[in-house]
Scaffold this motif. Structure first.
Motif, PDB file in Angstrom:
ATOM      1  N   GLU A   1       0.834  -1.206   0.000  1.00 15.41           N
ATOM      2  CA  GLU A   1       0.000   0.000   0.000  1.00 15.41           C
ATOM      3  C   GLU A   1       0.869   1.256   0.000  1.00 15.41           C
ATOM      4  N   LEU A   2       1.963   1.239   0.743  1.00 16.01           N
ATOM      5  CA  LEU A   2       2.867   2.384   0.780  1.00 16.01           C
ATOM      6  C   LEU A   2       3.476   2.634  -0.597  1.00 16.01           C
ATOM      7  N   ILE A   3       3.888   1.580  -1.280  1.00 14.28           N
ATOM      8  CA  ILE A   3       4.469   1.726  -2.618  1.00 14.28           C
ATOM      9  C   ILE A   3       3.431   2.284  -3.584  1.00 14.28           C
ATOM     10  N   LYS A   4       2.193   1.845  -3.457  1.00 12.35           N
ATOM     11  CA  LYS A   4       1.120   2.386  -4.300  1.00 12.35           C
ATOM     12  C   LYS A   4       0.956   3.887  -4.047  1.00 12.35           C
ATOM     13  N   GLN A   5       0.986   4.289  -2.784  1.00 13.40           N
ATOM     14  CA  GLN A   5       0.839   5.706  -2.444  1.00 13.40           C
ATOM     15  C   GLN A   5       2.006   6.532  -2.981  1.00 13.40           C
TER      16      GLN A   5
END
Length: 193
Positions: A118-122
């Motif tokens: 999720e962090l990489i997506k953000q």
């Protein structure tokens, strides 16, 4: 019992009471000295032994956890430091930042792998938003450098200079921001960072 005997008995009591008083005063001085030594020893134990040992143990545990996190997820963050350092600063480390934020969660934490994804997506979303704001495609190479206190942006080797006033949006309305909405928005931004 005559007066001389009475004086002699009273004098012996007085001498005994004075001897007891001297002994109590001597014991008070010894207690004060022992307390001073105890305070000094306690301070030495806490300040020079226990606190540094705890700090060293905490640092060891942090480093061990960070190393394990880096071994497990570091490859997923490859290339992001180069993209984010111009924005965040030269000493920025995205893996360390991710690890610190994950450990800062209070209560029930998400699963590590899901958190990383999720962090990489953000991050990708934020970088894409920056690309869109500059009007460049996702395959363009963007370089951001801070030279002499001035940020310079190059796209595919060519410097991009914002047009003064063209992109500026002016709102003449007297509308004010709702402080609660601003606070909620700031908290949401903190989650992303």
């Amino acid at each position: 019992m005559d007066e001389a005997e009475l004086k002699e008995i009273l004098a012996s009591y007085r001498d005994a009471i004075n001897a007891l008083i001297e002994r109590i005063e001597a014991q008070d001085e010894m207690v004060k000295a022992l307390k001073s030594q105890y305070d000094s020893l306690s301070s030495t134990m806490v300040d020079e032994i226990i606190s540094p040992a705890k700090e060293a143990l905490d640092q060891y545990n942090y480093d061990t956890g960070l190393n394990a996190f880096t071994e497990k997820y570091g490859s997923k963050f490859d290339g992001y430091n180069d993209k984010l350092r111009p924005i965040e600063g030269e000493d920025f480390d995205v893996v360390k930042k991710a690890y610190d934020e994950y450990n800062a969660f209070e209560g029930e934490k998400p699963e590590e792998g899901a958190y990383v994804e999720e962090l990489i997506k953000q991050i990708d979303s934020q970088l894409e938003a920056i690309r869109e704001s500059l009007g460049v495609s996702s395959d363009s190479k963007i370089e951001v450098k801070n030279e002499d206190g001035e940020t310079k942006v190059k796209v595919d080797g060519e410097e991009v200079v914002p047009n003064e006033g063209e992109d500026e949006i002016v709102d003449d309305s007297e509308e004010t921001s709702n402080p609660e909405e601003v606070e909620a928005y700031e908290k949401e931004l903190e989650k992303y960072l």
